[in-house]
Write an enzyme that holds these catalytic residues in place. Sequence first.
Site, PDB file in Angstrom:
ATOM      1  N   LYS A  43     -68.375  93.117 -47.105  1.00 28.01           N
ATOM      2  CA  LYS A  43     -67.916  91.813 -46.604  1.00 28.01           C
ATOM      3  C   LYS A  43     -67.965  91.754 -45.086  1.00 28.01           C
ATOM      4  O   LYS A  43     -68.411  90.772 -44.505  1.00 28.01           O
ATOM      5  CB  LYS A  43     -66.493  91.548 -47.092  1.00 28.01           C
ATOM      6  CG  LYS A  43     -66.400  91.328 -48.582  1.00 28.01           C
ATOM      7  CD  LYS A  43     -64.981  91.151 -49.041  1.00 28.01           C
ATOM      8  CE  LYS A  43     -64.168  92.438 -49.012  1.00 28.01           C
ATOM      9  NZ  LYS A  43     -64.713  93.546 -49.805  1.00 28.01           N
TER      10      LYS A  43
ATOM     11  N   ARG B   6     -70.784  89.267 -40.355  1.00 29.37           N
ATOM     12  CA  ARG B   6     -71.471  89.480 -39.075  1.00 29.37           C
ATOM     13  C   ARG B   6     -72.944  89.080 -39.152  1.00 29.37           C
ATOM     14  O   ARG B   6     -73.522  88.593 -38.184  1.00 29.37           O
ATOM     15  CB  ARG B   6     -71.303  90.941 -38.645  1.00 29.37           C
ATOM     16  CG  ARG B   6     -69.856  91.204 -38.143  1.00 29.37           C
ATOM     17  CD  ARG B   6     -69.481  92.654 -38.246  1.00 29.37           C
ATOM     18  NE  ARG B   6     -68.193  92.953 -37.629  1.00 29.37           N
ATOM     19  CZ  ARG B   6     -66.998  92.806 -38.215  1.00 29.37           C
ATOM     20  NH1 ARG B   6     -66.901  92.343 -39.452  1.00 29.37           N
ATOM     21  NH2 ARG B   6     -65.889  93.133 -37.565  1.00 29.37           N
TER      22      ARG B   6
ATOM     23  N   GLY C 118     -59.204  86.355 -42.634  1.00 25.86           N
ATOM     24  CA  GLY C 118     -58.841  86.749 -41.268  1.00 25.86           C
ATOM     25  C   GLY C 118     -60.077  87.051 -40.437  1.00 25.86           C
ATOM     26  O   GLY C 118     -60.131  86.750 -39.239  1.00 25.86           O
TER      27      GLY C 118
ATOM     28  N   ARG D 296     -50.541  84.386 -40.426  1.00 24.40           N
ATOM     29  CA  ARG D 296     -50.953  85.671 -39.823  1.00 24.40           C
ATOM     30  C   ARG D 296     -51.143  85.534 -38.306  1.00 24.40           C
ATOM     31  O   ARG D 296     -51.482  84.475 -37.807  1.00 24.40           O
ATOM     32  CB  ARG D 296     -52.232  86.176 -40.512  1.00 24.40           C
ATOM     33  CG  ARG D 296     -51.948  86.555 -41.960  1.00 24.40           C
ATOM     34  CD  ARG D 296     -53.182  87.026 -42.673  1.00 24.40           C
ATOM     35  NE  ARG D 296     -53.719  88.240 -42.119  1.00 24.40           N
ATOM     36  CZ  ARG D 296     -54.890  88.777 -42.497  1.00 24.40           C
ATOM     37  NH1 ARG D 296     -55.613  88.171 -43.435  1.00 24.40           N
ATOM     38  NH2 ARG D 296     -55.315  89.886 -41.951  1.00 24.40           N
TER      39      ARG D 296
ATOM     40  N   SER E   8     -58.089  96.885 -33.720  1.00 23.12           N
ATOM     41  CA  SER E   8     -58.495  95.799 -34.618  1.00 23.12           C
ATOM     42  C   SER E   8     -59.954  95.451 -34.381  1.00 23.12           C
ATOM     43  O   SER E   8     -60.340  95.035 -33.287  1.00 23.12           O
ATOM     44  CB  SER E   8     -57.621  94.562 -34.386  1.00 23.12           C
ATOM     45  OG  SER E   8     -58.265  93.425 -34.954  1.00 23.12           O
TER      46      SER E   8
ATOM     47  N   ASP F 102     -57.859  99.107 -44.994  1.00 27.98           N
ATOM     48  CA  ASP F 102     -57.835  98.187 -46.136  1.00 27.98           C
ATOM     49  C   ASP F 102     -57.545  98.892 -47.461  1.00 27.98           C
ATOM     50  O   ASP F 102     -57.441  98.231 -48.499  1.00 27.98           O
ATOM     51  CB  ASP F 102     -59.195  97.467 -46.245  1.00 27.98           C
ATOM     52  CG  ASP F 102     -59.370  96.441 -45.133  1.00 27.98           C
ATOM     53  OD1 ASP F 102     -58.352  95.955 -44.599  1.00 27.98           O
ATOM     54  OD2 ASP F 102     -60.523  96.133 -44.790  1.00 27.98           O
TER      55      ASP F 102
ATOM     56  N   LYS G 157     -51.329  91.892 -43.171  1.00 26.84           N
ATOM     57  CA  LYS G 157     -52.601  91.705 -43.887  1.00 26.84           C
ATOM     58  C   LYS G 157     -52.469  90.519 -44.856  1.00 26.84           C
ATOM     59  O   LYS G 157     -51.593  89.691 -44.672  1.00 26.84           O
ATOM     60  CB  LYS G 157     -52.985  93.007 -44.611  1.00 26.84           C
ATOM     61  CG  LYS G 157     -53.353  94.138 -43.647  1.00 26.84           C
ATOM     62  CD  LYS G 157     -54.628  93.828 -42.912  1.00 26.84           C
ATOM     63  CE  LYS G 157     -55.018  94.924 -41.937  1.00 26.84           C
ATOM     64  NZ  LYS G 157     -56.140  94.514 -41.083  1.00 26.84           N
TER      65      LYS G 157
ATOM     66  N   ARG H 273     -48.342  94.377 -47.003  1.00 26.03           N
ATOM     67  CA  ARG H 273     -48.785  95.373 -47.992  1.00 26.03           C
ATOM     68  C   ARG H 273     -47.847  96.565 -48.126  1.00 26.03           C
ATOM     69  O   ARG H 273     -48.024  97.373 -49.043  1.00 26.03           O
ATOM     70  CB  ARG H 273     -50.210  95.842 -47.675  1.00 26.03           C
ATOM     71  CG  ARG H 273     -51.236  94.792 -48.051  1.00 26.03           C
ATOM     72  CD  ARG H 273     -52.655  95.276 -47.908  1.00 26.03           C
ATOM     73  NE  ARG H 273     -53.559  94.238 -48.390  1.00 26.03           N
ATOM     74  CZ  ARG H 273     -54.800  94.064 -47.970  1.00 26.03           C
ATOM     75  NH1 ARG H 273     -55.301  94.868 -47.037  1.00 26.03           N
ATOM     76  NH2 ARG H 273     -55.560  93.108 -48.463  1.00 26.03           N
TER      77      ARG H 273
ATOM     78  N   ARG I 284     -56.675  92.785 -52.812  1.00 24.33           N
ATOM     79  CA  ARG I 284     -56.662  94.258 -52.932  1.00 24.33           C
ATOM     80  C   ARG I 284     -55.463  94.732 -53.752  1.00 24.33           C
ATOM     81  O   ARG I 284     -55.550  95.738 -54.464  1.00 24.33           O
ATOM     82  CB  ARG I 284     -56.660  94.906 -51.560  1.00 24.33           C
ATOM     83  CG  ARG I 284     -57.910  94.560 -50.755  1.00 24.33           C
ATOM     84  CD  ARG I 284     -58.066  95.469 -49.554  1.00 24.33           C
ATOM     85  NE  ARG I 284     -58.732  94.805 -48.461  1.00 24.33           N
ATOM     86  CZ  ARG I 284     -60.047  94.650 -48.341  1.00 24.33           C
ATOM     87  NH1 ARG I 284     -60.855  95.153 -49.240  1.00 24.33           N
ATOM     88  NH2 ARG I 284     -60.556  94.016 -47.314  1.00 24.33           N
TER      89      ARG I 284
HETATM   90  C1  S3P Z   1     -62.155  93.569 -40.653  1.00 19.63           C
HETATM   91  C2  S3P Z   1     -61.259  94.233 -39.883  1.00 19.63           C
HETATM   92  C3  S3P Z   1     -59.955  94.705 -40.358  1.00 19.63           C
HETATM   93  C4  S3P Z   1     -59.877  94.690 -41.882  1.00 19.63           C
HETATM   94  C5  S3P Z   1     -60.444  93.433 -42.473  1.00 19.63           C
HETATM   95  C6  S3P Z   1     -61.908  93.269 -42.076  1.00 19.63           C
HETATM   96  C7  S3P Z   1     -63.444  93.151 -40.048  1.00 19.63           C
HETATM   97  O1  S3P Z   1     -58.933  93.874 -39.835  1.00 19.63           O
HETATM   98  O2  S3P Z   1     -58.545  94.850 -42.294  1.00 19.63           O
HETATM   99  O3  S3P Z   1     -60.360  93.458 -43.886  1.00 19.63           O
HETATM  100  O4  S3P Z   1     -64.380  92.794 -40.774  1.00 19.63           O
HETATM  101  O5  S3P Z   1     -63.531  93.170 -38.813  1.00 19.63           O
HETATM  102  P1  S3P Z   1     -58.259  94.173 -38.394  1.00 19.63           P
HETATM  103  O6  S3P Z   1     -59.291  93.993 -37.381  1.00 19.63           O
HETATM  104  O7  S3P Z   1     -57.165  93.152 -38.269  1.00 19.63           O
HETATM  105  O8  S3P Z   1     -57.737  95.567 -38.495  1.00 19.63           O
END
Ligand code: S3P
Length: 482
Positions: free
Chosen positions: A22, A27, A117, A145, A190, A360, A387, A391, A433
């Site tokens: 994903k 991206r 997110g 969030r 992050s 995750d 998240k 979680r 999840r």
């Molecule tokens: C992700 C980054 C992570 C991850 C999310 C996907 C990404 O989040 O938990 O499922 O694709 O950049 P954080 O950047 O908030 O850690």
Amino acid sequence: MPQLIIHPSGPLRGSVAVPGDKSISHRALILGALADGDTHVSGWVSAEVCLATLRCIRALGVQVEEVPPPAPQPWREQVHPSPEVGRGAGGEGLLIHGVGLNGLVEPADVLHCAGSGTTIRLLAGLLAGQPFTSVLTGADALRRRPMGRVAEPLRRMGATILGREGGKLAPLTLRGGDLHGIEYIMPVASAQVKSAILLAGLFAGGETVVHEPGPSRDHTERMLRQFGVEVEAEVKTEAKGAAVRLRGGQRLTAGGGPLCIPGDFSSAAFPLVAAAIVPGSHITLTGVGVNPTRTGLYDLLEAMGAELQDEGPMTNDQGASSFVVRRSSAVGEPISNLVIHGSNLRGVEVGGDLVVRAIDEFPIFAVAATQAEGTTTLRDAAELRVKESDRIASVAAELRKMGAWIEERPDGMIIHGPTPLTGAVVDSHGDHRLAMALAVAGLVARGETVVRGAEAINDSFPGFVETMQALGADVTWMVNGE
Ligand code: S3P
């Protein structure tokens, strides 16, 4: 509302592929949109979260066609000839007609990021660089969030960003353009924040430098390089953490061959743990992305007693888990086949960088820990509270309903094992999840487990149920009592 019904299963056996990654799928859409020229993508996953990014990218004036995968993914065939199951396993194809660095257009309406997110934070970075106004919103849970973490550095770069509660919560209204590069030390590791700043940095004058306290996933950096952008990664120093650096104004060039998206390690995590805890199991997961910033769970399972070797299925008379990895690579991302046997696991201590590399995977890791001998301690994981659900609270509450012995801590949990689990009616809290982790727990529980709110699984892993069924798991959908 659809729910999942799970009964204890015999050994899991067979070979499956999991849907595309994903994070890499989001991206591919964003960078393909910004590129000069067309980008073919295969293995793109039509999970709800990625469909949200697709809709937003189209609303920004980018044409994206759904097409047959441009070519068989050589690594999927090469690594395992046996039948693959699961929607998306063979890869779904997209053709993105890139509009170039300055070709996006002002959207006519609010951009809806659903529960994603990654969509909202990465698009915030992209839109901060655009000389027009846009509004990003999403589902209830997403609007709760934290967005200040991404809005704050983007404001420092020169964007105007308004949001609820002083700009900390979505909906976010952005007016971008005329940005300047910054040097930013991220308070939390992050990848979403790092990627947002790097995307904005493409539109900023001068250089943008991001320091991160832990090794968050580096898919943005890898894919930018695939499009010909120079991105430098610097090693961690004590004062500032690892750094990523890029110069603004660099154009992205498409046409270096199709982007083949590897299988999602975070989806593989569910059958992987299922096979580890169901006695006598032996499964192969083909073509899985094993970027080291993503494979913390792999290292954790190994520390819990799994054994890893380079080739050939490993037999182990003590019944320990074993993985087999065969390496290849696709679009700058390493991929492997993972082979795992059912095993006797033992508790472990988890903290620091490993938490970032497995961020995750803690719902499913917690299930493994309930079946491990001894105590498992998770710390440094307060991020889990923001998240798709909290979680720490949701995993502890739902697994306790099945008889697990879990203590909550502000930044983690303590799990005592092994505990015999009992089937129960449990709830996903709207978190994909957690829904899948509870389904896996049901495979080792006595009696029937019912997972309510299991439709959340489609946010992330289309074909989860079919994939688990193909391995022999007794998991079925029940809609309206049927
Ligand atoms: C992700 C980054 C992570 C991850 C999310 C996907 C990404 O989040 O938990 O499922 O694709 O950049 P954080 O950047 O908030 O850690």
